[in-house]
Design an enzyme around this catalytic site. Structure first.
Site, mmCIF file in Angstrom:
data_model
loop_
_atom_site.group_PDB
_atom_site.id
_atom_site.type_symbol
_atom_site.label_atom_id
_atom_site.label_comp_id
_atom_site.label_asym_id
_atom_site.label_seq_id
_atom_site.Cartn_x
_atom_site.Cartn_y
_atom_site.Cartn_z
ATOM 1 N N ALA A 64 -19.981 2.017 3.813
ATOM 2 C CA ALA A 64 -19.274 1.351 2.716
ATOM 3 C C ALA A 64 -20.194 0.396 1.972
ATOM 4 O O ALA A 64 -20.072 0.222 0.754
ATOM 5 C CB ALA A 64 -18.063 0.602 3.272
ATOM 6 N N ARG B 24 -15.836 3.453 3.965
ATOM 7 C CA ARG B 24 -16.661 4.564 4.428
ATOM 8 C C ARG B 24 -15.803 5.815 4.573
ATOM 9 O O ARG B 24 -16.188 6.897 4.166
ATOM 10 C CB ARG B 24 -17.315 4.219 5.764
ATOM 11 C CG ARG B 24 -18.320 5.298 6.218
ATOM 12 C CD ARG B 24 -18.614 5.216 7.692
ATOM 13 N NE ARG B 24 -17.473 5.585 8.507
ATOM 14 C CZ ARG B 24 -17.504 5.688 9.829
ATOM 15 N NH1 ARG B 24 -18.625 5.423 10.473
ATOM 16 N NH2 ARG B 24 -16.429 6.034 10.504
ATOM 17 N N TRP C 117 -6.936 6.963 -0.808
ATOM 18 C CA TRP C 117 -7.792 8.048 -1.294
ATOM 19 C C TRP C 117 -7.841 9.140 -0.238
ATOM 20 O O TRP C 117 -8.111 8.872 0.925
ATOM 21 C CB TRP C 117 -9.194 7.518 -1.550
ATOM 22 C CG TRP C 117 -10.146 8.564 -2.062
ATOM 23 C CD1 TRP C 117 -11.003 9.315 -1.325
ATOM 24 C CD2 TRP C 117 -10.323 8.949 -3.412
ATOM 25 N NE1 TRP C 117 -11.707 10.172 -2.135
ATOM 26 C CE2 TRP C 117 -11.311 9.955 -3.437
ATOM 27 C CE3 TRP C 117 -9.746 8.554 -4.625
ATOM 28 C CZ2 TRP C 117 -11.727 10.567 -4.610
ATOM 29 C CZ3 TRP C 117 -10.168 9.165 -5.794
ATOM 30 C CH2 TRP C 117 -11.148 10.157 -5.782
ATOM 31 N N GLU D 238 0.839 -1.193 0.000
ATOM 32 C CA GLU D 238 0.000 0.000 0.000
ATOM 33 C C GLU D 238 0.878 1.248 0.000
ATOM 34 O O GLU D 238 1.888 1.315 0.714
ATOM 35 C CB GLU D 238 -0.907 0.035 1.228
ATOM 36 C CG GLU D 238 -1.753 1.320 1.296
ATOM 37 C CD GLU D 238 -2.694 1.339 2.476
ATOM 38 O OE1 GLU D 238 -3.645 0.530 2.464
ATOM 39 O OE2 GLU D 238 -2.480 2.145 3.406
ATOM 40 N N GLN E 237 -7.288 -4.139 8.987
ATOM 41 C CA GLN E 237 -6.505 -3.138 9.676
ATOM 42 C C GLN E 237 -5.205 -3.780 10.182
ATOM 43 O O GLN E 237 -5.120 -4.996 10.362
ATOM 44 C CB GLN E 237 -7.312 -2.600 10.857
ATOM 45 C CG GLN E 237 -6.625 -1.503 11.650
ATOM 46 C CD GLN E 237 -7.369 -1.223 12.947
ATOM 47 O OE1 GLN E 237 -7.788 -2.135 13.643
ATOM 48 N NE2 GLN E 237 -7.534 0.060 13.262
ATOM 49 N N ASP F 160 -13.196 8.303 7.206
ATOM 50 C CA ASP F 160 -13.339 8.928 8.516
ATOM 51 C C ASP F 160 -14.483 9.929 8.506
ATOM 52 O O ASP F 160 -14.653 10.696 7.549
ATOM 53 C CB ASP F 160 -12.046 9.645 8.912
ATOM 54 C CG ASP F 160 -10.891 8.665 9.098
ATOM 55 O OD1 ASP F 160 -11.157 7.524 9.518
ATOM 56 O OD2 ASP F 160 -9.736 9.041 8.798
ATOM 57 N N TYR G 102 -11.779 -5.274 10.772
ATOM 58 C CA TYR G 102 -11.120 -4.863 12.017
ATOM 59 C C TYR G 102 -11.044 -6.047 12.983
ATOM 60 O O TYR G 102 -11.969 -6.270 13.776
ATOM 61 C CB TYR G 102 -11.888 -3.694 12.640
ATOM 62 C CG TYR G 102 -12.009 -2.521 11.694
ATOM 63 C CD1 TYR G 102 -11.065 -1.504 11.712
ATOM 64 C CD2 TYR G 102 -13.043 -2.461 10.762
ATOM 65 C CE1 TYR G 102 -11.145 -0.435 10.826
ATOM 66 C CE2 TYR G 102 -13.137 -1.399 9.864
ATOM 67 C CZ TYR G 102 -12.184 -0.398 9.901
ATOM 68 O OH TYR G 102 -12.271 0.656 9.011
#
Length: 613
Positions: free
Chosen positions: A131, A114, A56, A24, A184, A116, A153
Site C-alpha cells: 500500500a 494492498r 474495491w 462502508e 480493522q 488480499d 490492525y
C-alpha cells in the site's frame, strides 16, 4: 471535500465537539442489488454521515462498478465518498483508470490498500507490492488532490507476528502521505485504546477512525471475528451465546454491547468519529446510532437552517454551481443527472434564457429509465387490469403503503401531507397524479419539513400539480382554467398557468415559449433571491418523453419475463397501459397566487370531473 477537512470542521466549532460517523458499503453482485443499495444509501443520507466509502473488488465488472457507484454517490446522491483502491495484481494502467474516473467524479478521498494476495500463494503480478507504494504513486500523480486513508490492525496483521514491525509499516504509510487511518473491526476496546497510545508515541498524529462492525446474527458475528482473526471479549460471549438462536435478541443485545464499546471509545480521548461496516444493511447500524444518541446532535450541528437547496445538491465538480432544476424531476434525480451528464457547466443559461448559447438539451438516454427488475416491478405494482387498479396503486403510494412508483424513485414525502386527501380524491375520479407541491408563504428556512437554505431566511412556493387528464376532458379543463383566470383579472395574466401534452407531442399552454416560471424561491439575509425550482416548456417536453417511455418499459419488462400462467394478466395490463398512453394527456398546473389556498387547483379539476361524470 477531503475527509480530514470535514472531520476538522465538524470537531473544531463546538465544545464539546459532537461525535460523527460514516458508513462502508460493498459492491453488490447484481444490477438490482446495486439499485436497492442506492435506495438504502439515499435513506441513510438523512442521518448525515460525514462520508461513505465503497469497497474495491479487483478485476472485471466489479472494478468498474466501484467507479460507477462512486460517481452515483457523489453526483446523484450528494454523499461525500471515499473509494477503496487495492493494488495487489493491479497493473498501473488499471490504477490510472480508476484514479482518473474518481478524479472526474469529484471524489477527493481514496482508501489505499494492498489487498488480499493471490489465493494460490503466488506472488502478485501487479506493479505495486505494498500500500505504501500505491500511496507514493498517487502523491506523485495527483499531488494533494486526494485525501488518502490507510488501513490499520489494532490486533496485529495476520501475516506479521511482530507488533513492532506492524507499527513500523503503519508509520511508513503515514510518512509517505497518508491523511487518516481506518482500522480493522474489533471488539476489544482496552486493546484498541492501548494501541492508539502506541501509535501516537511513534509519531503517527493523523486521525484514527475505528472500524465498527454491528452485530446482526450470532453466526455472522463469530464468522467475521474468526475470519479477521480478532479477539472476542468474554463478556460478549456470555451475553450472546445463550441466545444465539434468536436473531432478534442477538441484534438487541449486540446493539447494547457495541454501543457500550463505542461510548468507551468516544470517552478515550483518541476517537471522535466512528466508521460502521454496514454490510449493506441499515437497521443494525441505525440502532447503535440511536442508542448512542448522536444522530440528532450531528444534524443540529449543520451550518444551514435546513438543506442547502430543496433538492439534493450534487458533489460533482461540474455541477458545483448548479442552483436550478425543473420541478418535474424532483422525484427522479437518477434520470435527471444521467440525462444532463454531458452538460459542461451550470447554470449559464440552461434554465434562464433558452436563446443562450449555453442552453442544453436534456437527452433521452439510451439506458433503461425504469430502475426496477421485472420481479421487483411485479412485486411492487402487479399487473393492473383497469383504470381503477392503476389509480389504486397511486393511492397506495400516497398512503405510504408503497415505497415507489415507476415515476417516483422514493416514498411520498412529508411535504405532501397537507394535500394527500385531495390527491387521493383526484385519483379516485380518474385524474392520475404524478407530482405536486403545496403553496408556502414566508416559511422560515429552518422549518423541518419545508425549510432549506441559510439560516434566518424565508422560503416560498407556488402550488404545483402534475397529473394525467382523460383526453376527452382536456378541453373542458382548459376552458375552466381560462374562465377562472378571466374572472380573477386579465385573462392574459394567467393566475393559473398550464402545460398539457399528449404522447405525440401535441401541446396546449397559456405560457409563452420562453417563459421560465420559478415555483420555489428563498429570501436570505445579505444574499440574492434563490429560485431553485422552475417550470418551463423545453424541460416539460423532455419530461413527457421520459414518462411515456417509462410506461413502455414497464410493459416490456413484464412481457419479456412472463410465465404461461401470467399471459392473460400481462395481456390485459399491456392493453390498459397502451390505451392509457393514447387516451390521457400529461398536464401541469401552477397557481401563481402563492398566498392562495391549496384547494384552488383541486376545486377546478373537481368541477371538470363532476361534469365529466
Amino acid at each position: 471535500m477531503k475527509i480530514s477537512d470535514k472531520l476538522s470542521q465538524a470537531h473544531s466549532s463546538a465544545n464539546p465537539p459532537p461525535a460523527t460517523f460514516s458508513f462502508e458499503f460493498f459492491v453488490p453482485k447484481t444490477s438490482q442489488g446495486v439499485q436497492n443499495l442506492y435506495d438504502r444509501m439515499d435513506r441513510m443520507y438523512d442521518l448525515n454521515p460525514i462520508f461513505i466509502d465503497i469497497t474495491w473488488n479487483a478485476g472485471g465488472r466489479s472494478s468498474s462498478l466501484t467507479n460507477e457507484m462512486v460517481y452515483t454517490a457523489q453526483s446523484t446522491l450528494g454523499l461525500e465518498t471515499c473509494m477503496h483502491l487495492t493494488c495487489t495484481n493491479m497493473k498501473v494502467e488499471l490504477i490510472d483508470e480508476a484514479l482518473h474516473k474518481a478524479f472526474e467524479s469529484g471524489c477527493q478521498n481514496i482508501l489505499a490498500l494492498r489487498g488480499d494476495p493471490p489465493l494460490d500463494g503466488s506472488e502478485s503480478t501487479g506493479d505495486f507490492k505494498y500500500a505504501k507504494d500505491l500511496i507514493e504513486y498517487i502523491r506523485r500523480k495527483y499531488g494533494d488532490h486526494f485525501n488518502i486513508g490507510v488501513a490499520a490492525y489494532p490486533e496485529g496483521h495476520p501475516e506479521e507476528d511482530s507488533e513492532a514491525k506492524t507499527l513500523e509499516y503503519l508509520k511508513e504509510k503515514c510518512d509517505v502521505g497518508a491523511d487518516f487511518i481506518i482500522t480493522q473491526m474489533f471488539y476489544d476496546v482496552d486493546n484498541f485504546i492501548s494501541w492508539c497510545s502506541k501509535i501516537r508515541k511513534i509519531g503517527v498524529n493523523i486521525p484514527i477512525i475505528p472500524g465498527i462492525m454491528p452485530i446482526s446474527t450470532y453466526a455472522a458475528f463469530v464468522r467475521r471475528a474468526k475470519w479477521s482473526q480478532i479477539a472476542i471479549p468474554p463478556h460478549f460471549l456470555e451475553v450472546l451465546e445463550p441466545i444465539k438462536d434468536d436473531d432478534y435478541l442477538v441484534r438487541e443485545k449486540g446493539t447494547e454491547l457495541v454501543s457500550q464499546m463505542c461510548t468507551k471509545l468516544l470517552q478515550s480521548g483518541f476517537v471522535n468519529h466512528l466508521h460502521f461496516y454496514t454490510m449493506n444493511l441499515e437497521r443494525a447500524t441505525i440502532m447503535i446510532l440511536e442508542t448512542l444518541n448522536i444522530i440528532e446532535p450531528v444534524k443540529a450541528h449543520e451550518n444551514t437552517g435546513g438543506d442547502e437547496l430543496p433538492w439534493r445538491k450534487s458533489l460533482h465538480p461540474q455541477r458545483s454551481k448548479e442552483t436550478i432544476r425543473p420541478i418535474f424531476w424532483q422525484n427522479r434525480k437518477y434520470s435527471y443527472i444521467t440525462r444532463t451528464a454531458t452538460w459542461d457547466e451550470f447554470p449559464n443559461g440552461r434554465w434562464g434564457d433558452s436563446r443562450s448559447p449555453a442552453f442544453g438539451d436534456i437527452d433521452l438516454c439510451a439506458s433503461e429509465l425504469l430502475r426496477q427488475s421485472p420481479k421487483k416491478a411485479y412485486d411492487l405494482w402487479g399487473t393492473p387490469q383497469t383504470l381503477k387498479d392503476f389509480s389504486d396503486i397511486i393511492v397506495s403510494y400516497l398512503q405510504g403503503e408503497l415505497k415507489s412508483l415507476p415515476w417516483s424513485d422514493g416514498p411520498i414525502g412529508e411535504d405532501t401531507s397537507v394535500m394527500v386527501e385531495n390527491l387521493i380524491n383526484l385519483n379516485h375520479k380518474g385524474f392520475l397524479t404524478m407530482n405536486s407541491q403545496p403553496a408556502l408563504n414566508a416559511v422560515k428556512s429552518s422549518e423541518k419539513v419545508y425549510g432549506w437554505g441559510p439560516k434566518n431566511g424565508y422560503v416560498y412556493q407556488k402550488q404545483y400539480l402534475e397529473f394525467f387528464c382523460p383526453k376527452d376532458l382536456l378541453p373542458k379543463l382548459l376552458h375552466t382554467i381560462d374562465s377562472y383566470n378571466k374572472s380573477e383579472g386579465d385573462a392574459s395574466s394567467s393566475i393559473i398557468s398550464y402545460y398539457a401534452v399528449d404522447k405525440n407531442g401535441n401541446l396546449s399552454t397559456n405560457c409563452k415559449d420562453d417563459d421560465i416560471n420559478a415555483v420555489t424561491w428563498g429570501v436570505f439575509p445579505g444574499e440574492e433571491i434563490l429560485q431553485p425550482t422552475i417550470v418551463e416548456k423545453t424541460s416539460f417536453l423532455a419530461w413527457k418523453d421520459e414518462v411515456y417511455r417509462l410506461f413502455t418499459e414497464w410493459t416490456n419488462i413484464l412481457q419479456s419475463n412472463l410465465v404461461d400462467a401470467d399471459k392473460d394478466k400481462i395481456s390485459g395490463f399491456v392493453d390498459l397501459i397502451t390505451n392509457f398512453s393514447n387516451n390521457f394527456v400529461l398536464c401541469n398546473l401552477v397557481n401563481n397566487d402563492f398566498i392562495d389556498k391549496n384547494e384552488t387547483l383541486f376545486n377546478l379539476i373537481e368541477t371538470v370531473a363532476s361534469e365529466g361524470n
